[in-house]
Design a protein around this motif. Structure first.
Motif, PDB file in Angstrom:
ATOM      1  N   CYS A 136       0.834  -1.209   0.000  1.00 53.16           N
ATOM      2  CA  CYS A 136       0.000   0.000   0.000  1.00 53.16           C
ATOM      3  C   CYS A 136       0.866   1.256   0.000  1.00 53.16           C
ATOM      4  O   CYS A 136       0.589   2.213  -0.736  1.00 53.16           O
ATOM      5  N   ILE A 162       1.046   4.050  -3.168  1.00 52.65           N
ATOM      6  CA  ILE A 162       0.705   5.464  -2.969  1.00 52.65           C
ATOM      7  C   ILE A 162       1.901   6.378  -3.197  1.00 52.65           C
ATOM      8  O   ILE A 162       1.760   7.474  -3.739  1.00 52.65           O
ATOM      9  N   ASN A 163       3.103   5.929  -2.841  1.00 55.01           N
ATOM     10  CA  ASN A 163       4.256   6.830  -2.770  1.00 55.01           C
ATOM     11  C   ASN A 163       5.367   6.516  -3.763  1.00 55.01           C
ATOM     12  O   ASN A 163       6.475   7.037  -3.614  1.00 55.01           O
ATOM     13  N   LEU A 216      -7.082   5.634  -6.548  1.00 51.52           N
ATOM     14  CA  LEU A 216      -7.901   6.238  -5.503  1.00 51.52           C
ATOM     15  C   LEU A 216      -7.072   6.990  -4.471  1.00 51.52           C
ATOM     16  O   LEU A 216      -7.456   8.068  -4.005  1.00 51.52           O
ATOM     17  N   HIS A 217      -5.912   6.417  -4.103  1.00 52.42           N
ATOM     18  CA  HIS A 217      -5.132   6.988  -3.002  1.00 52.42           C
ATOM     19  C   HIS A 217      -3.799   7.599  -3.432  1.00 52.42           C
ATOM     20  O   HIS A 217      -3.117   8.226  -2.615  1.00 52.42           O
ATOM     21  N   GLN A 267      -0.557   9.567  -4.597  1.00 51.12           N
ATOM     22  CA  GLN A 267      -0.111  10.954  -4.467  1.00 51.12           C
ATOM     23  C   GLN A 267       1.255  11.136  -5.122  1.00 51.12           C
ATOM     24  O   GLN A 267       2.062  11.956  -4.694  1.00 51.12           O
ATOM     25  N   TYR A 283      -6.592   0.861  -6.390  1.00 48.33           N
ATOM     26  CA  TYR A 283      -6.190   1.435  -5.095  1.00 48.33           C
ATOM     27  C   TYR A 283      -5.227   2.597  -5.325  1.00 48.33           C
ATOM     28  O   TYR A 283      -5.335   3.642  -4.673  1.00 48.33           O
ATOM     29  N   ARG A 284      -4.309   2.417  -6.241  1.00 47.41           N
ATOM     30  CA  ARG A 284      -3.339   3.470  -6.553  1.00 47.41           C
ATOM     31  C   ARG A 284      -4.047   4.706  -7.102  1.00 47.41           C
ATOM     32  O   ARG A 284      -3.741   5.835  -6.720  1.00 47.41           O
TER      33      ARG A 284
END
Length: 303
Positions: free
Chosen positions: A232, A236-237, A275-276, A278, A272-273
Motif C-alpha cells: 500500500c 501510494i508513494n 484512488l489513493h 499521491q 487502489y493506486r
C-alpha cells in the motif's frame, strides 16, 4: 512428578530451611521434589544444565522435579528453601482448585519450563517466610495448624506462578518484538515459522502461542498483513510497476499479490493506486523555487 501435569493434583512438603550461609557448596544433584530457592540478602550461584545464574536479593529459582542443579555460596547469603512433591496420591494439599482458578498457572503450563529464574513480582518472599515460620514454630499438629498450613502453602504456589507468569510475559514481549523486527526487515525474502523461531531463539510452538496472545494474528496472517502494508505504501508513494511492488513486498508472483490484495481491499492494486495515489510528476518549470530575502518564492534555473 512435574507440577505441570494436570493429573498431579496433590502436594506434600518434603523439606524446607531458612539459612544464612557464608561459604557453601552443594554439588550437582536432583530429586523428585519441586524446589524454590529464594534469596533474601546477599547472592549465590546456581548452576542448572551447565547454565550459571547469580541470584540476588528478591530473586529466586523454581526447579521442576528431577532437574540437576548445583548451589555455591561464596559470600554472606540468606536463602529460603522449599521442596514439595506433587502426584496423584491424596496428600496434604489439594492443588486442583488453585490450578483451575489461577490464570498464571494455566499460562505457565502451556510452555512447561523445567526451571525459571525470576524476580519476586509481588509477595512470594513473604509467603515462603510465613510458611517456614509456621512449620518451624508450630508446637502441635492440630486441625487449626493443618488448615493454616494449607492456606499458606496455597498462597505460596499462587505467588510463585504470579511471578513466573510476569517473567514469562516480559520475555514474551522481547521475543515478539524481536520476531516482528526480523519479519519487517526480511519481507522480501521467504519467511517460514522455523526460520523466525530459530532467529528469535524459541521453539515454533511457543512462537505460535506468543503471536496469538500478543497480536491476535497467526504468524502467516501477520506476515501477509505487513506485506500488504508495504505494498500500500509503495502504491501510494512510488511510481513502481505493480509487478515490482509485488516482489518488493514479498509476494512470489503478481497474480498472487493481486488476488490477495483484492481479497483484503475489495479492489485491485491499480484501482487502489488511482484512488489513493499521491505520486508527483516531474516539474515543468525547469528550476527550483527558493525563498528570497523578501520572503517571496523566486525561480532559480537548474544548471
Amino acid at each position: 512428578m512435574s507440577i505441570y501435569k494436570k493429573e498431579y493434583r496433590y502436594a506434600k512438603l518434603t523439606a524446607f530451611y531458612a539459612l544464612n550461609l557464608a561459604n557453601f557448596n552443594m554439588g550437582t544433584h536432583h530429586h523428585a521434589s519441586c524446589e524454590i530457592m529464594y534469596v533474601t540478602t546477599g547472592s549465590c550461584e546456581i548452576t542448572v544444565n551447565d547454565q550459571k545464574f547469580i541470584l540476588k536479593e528478591k530473586e529466586f529459582i523454581f526447579l521442576d522435579s528431577f532437574i540437576p542443579h548445583k548451589l555455591v555460596v561464596n559470600q554472606q547469603c540468606t536463602i529460603l528453601n522449599i521442596e514439595f512433591l506433587v502426584g496423584t496420591d491424596i496428600n496434604d494439599f489439594d492443588l486442583e482448585p488453585l490450578k483451575n482458578a489461577s490464570v498464571s498457572y494455566q499460562e505457565i503450563s502451556l510452555i512447561k519450563p523445567m526451571f525459571i529464574v525470576s524476580n519476586d513480582s509481588r509477595s512470594l518472599g513473604y509467603a515462603i517466610k510465613d510458611l517456614i515460620n509456621l512449620m518451624t514454630n508450630a508446637n502441635s499438629d492440630t486441625s487449626e495448624i493443618t488448615f493454616l498450613t494449607n492456606i499458606l502453602f496455597q498462597r505460596m504456589i499462587l505467588e510463585l506462578f504470579h511471578s513466573l507468569a510476569t517473567e514469562k510475559s516480559a520475555k514474551g514481549m522481547r521475543y515478539i518484538n524481536k520476531a516482528i523486527a526480523f519479519i519487517q526487515a526480511n519481507l522480501e525474502d521467504e519467511l517460514s515459522v522455523p526460520k523466525i523461531a530459530e532467529e528469535v531463539g524459541i521453539n515454533k510452538s511457543y512462537l505460535h502461542q506468543l503471536f496469538k496472545d500478543y497480536t491476535s494474528y497467526s504468524i502467516g496472517d501477520f506476515i501477509s498483513k505487513k506485506r500488504l502494508e508495504r505494498a500500500c505504501f509503495l502504491l501510494i508513494n512510488s511510481n513502481k510497476s505493480i509487478t515490482e511492488i509485488a516482489f518488493q513486498a514479498g509476494f512470489n508472483s503478481r497474480q498472487y499479490f493481486s488476488n490477495t490484495f483484492e481479497k483484503n481491499f475489495s479492489m485491485p492494486p491499480r484501482d487502489y493506486r488511482k484512488l489513493h495515489g499521491q505520486t508527483l510528476e516531474s516539474s515543468t518549470i525547469n528550476g527550483q523555487l527558493r525563498l528570497d530575502d523578501h520572503n517571496n518564492w523566486s525561480l532559480s534555473k537548474m544548471k
